[in-house]
Design a protein around this motif. Structure first.
Motif, PDB file in Angstrom:
ATOM      1  N   TYR A  23       0.838  -1.195   0.000  1.00  0.00           N
ATOM      2  CA  TYR A  23       0.000   0.000   0.000  1.00  0.00           C
ATOM      3  C   TYR A  23       0.873   1.244   0.000  1.00  0.00           C
ATOM      4  CZ  TYR A  23       1.069   0.710   4.927  1.00  0.00           C
ATOM      5  OH  TYR A  23       1.723   0.936   6.104  1.00  0.00           O
TER       6      TYR A  23
ATOM      7  N   GLY B  53      -2.010   7.845   0.630  1.00  0.00           N
ATOM      8  CA  GLY B  53      -2.414   8.805  -0.383  1.00  0.00           C
ATOM      9  C   GLY B  53      -2.211  10.234   0.068  1.00  0.00           C
TER      10      GLY B  53
ATOM     11  N   SER C 108      -6.223   8.600   3.053  1.00  0.00           N
ATOM     12  CA  SER C 108      -6.481   7.752   1.887  1.00  0.00           C
ATOM     13  C   SER C 108      -5.289   6.817   1.711  1.00  0.00           C
ATOM     14  CB  SER C 108      -6.723   8.592   0.635  1.00  0.00           C
ATOM     15  OG  SER C 108      -5.558   9.280   0.261  1.00  0.00           O
TER      16      SER C 108
ATOM     17  N   ALA D 117      -3.745   3.820  -1.059  1.00  0.00           N
ATOM     18  CA  ALA D 117      -3.819   3.100  -2.333  1.00  0.00           C
ATOM     19  C   ALA D 117      -3.260   1.688  -2.127  1.00  0.00           C
ATOM     20  CB  ALA D 117      -3.024   3.829  -3.408  1.00  0.00           C
TER      21      ALA D 117
ATOM     22  N   SER E  45      -4.047  -0.242  -9.017  1.00  0.00           N
ATOM     23  CA  SER E  45      -4.266   0.192  -7.637  1.00  0.00           C
ATOM     24  C   SER E  45      -5.714   0.616  -7.468  1.00  0.00           C
ATOM     25  CB  SER E  45      -3.330   1.346  -7.257  1.00  0.00           C
ATOM     26  OG  SER E  45      -3.680   2.519  -7.960  1.00  0.00           O
TER      27      SER E  45
ATOM     28  N   THR F 268      -8.055   2.803  -4.301  1.00  0.00           N
ATOM     29  CA  THR F 268      -7.878   3.665  -3.132  1.00  0.00           C
ATOM     30  C   THR F 268      -9.139   3.691  -2.283  1.00  0.00           C
ATOM     31  OG1 THR F 268      -6.382   5.052  -4.416  1.00  0.00           O
ATOM     32  CG2 THR F 268      -7.268   6.015  -2.425  1.00  0.00           C
TER      33      THR F 268
ATOM     34  N   THR G 140     -10.525   5.586   1.616  1.00  0.00           N
ATOM     35  CA  THR G 140     -10.227   6.552   2.667  1.00  0.00           C
ATOM     36  C   THR G 140     -10.676   5.958   3.998  1.00  0.00           C
ATOM     37  OG1 THR G 140     -10.481   8.388   1.127  1.00  0.00           O
ATOM     38  CG2 THR G 140     -10.626   8.911   3.483  1.00  0.00           C
TER      39      THR G 140
END
Length: 153
Positions: A55, A58, A69, A71, A142, A144, A146
């Motif tokens: 990961y 973000g 966030s 990804a 990927s 994403t 949150t």
């Protein structure tokens, strides 16, 4: 855990789109651990493997770090084998091409779970061909989501 749920969703999507029906392009879609456990000599081809690659935090975050966030990265490996021109990889490239295209069509913009954004393409490592004539063609994606932390005691 989100990683397990996303992997299951990816395996199901790829199996439905590429591994069933009369126009089947692959024999099997391996999950991460199944792929890690199978020796090359026993690998079913043509096949796909869904591999979690980690990961990346973000850019969407609040000052306190409570909202973040993230990804999640995935590599889909197209596995093919061919005895034709195995030293140069010509046979495996020809076999991988329609599968590669079908993976792109099946996953680009697809949302794996309600909480997650649609998949987008990411840079991937180059292809590899083994001396035994196995070809490995990776595609990286990927998605994403949150998250909101709960820092209260």
């Amino acid at each position: 855990m989100s990683v397990t749920a996303i992997e299951a969703a990816l395996v199901a999507r790829l199996t439905a789109k590429l591994g069933t029906g009369p126009s089947r392009l692959v024999e099997v879609v391996y999950g991460h651990q199944d792929y890690a456990d199978v020796p090359e000599v026993n690998m079913v081809t043509p096949s796909l493997a869904v591999v979690y690659t980690g990961y990346t935090p973000g850019t969407k975050a609040d000052q306190a770090g409570v909202i973040q966030s993230i990804a999640f990265g995935w590599t889909i490996v197209v596995n093919v084998a061919s005895a034709e021109q195995s030293a140069r990889g010509d046979g495996v490239r020809a076999e991988a091409s329609p599968i590669f295209d079908a993976v792109l069509e099946a996953l680009l913009g697809w949302r794996p779970l309600p909480k997650f954004q649609p998949l987008k393409l990411e840079p991937a490592p180059g292809a590899a061909v083994s001396d035994a004539g196995f070809g490995y063609y990776p595609l990286a994606f990927s998605t994403t989501a949150t998250y909101r932390g709960n820092p209260a005691p």
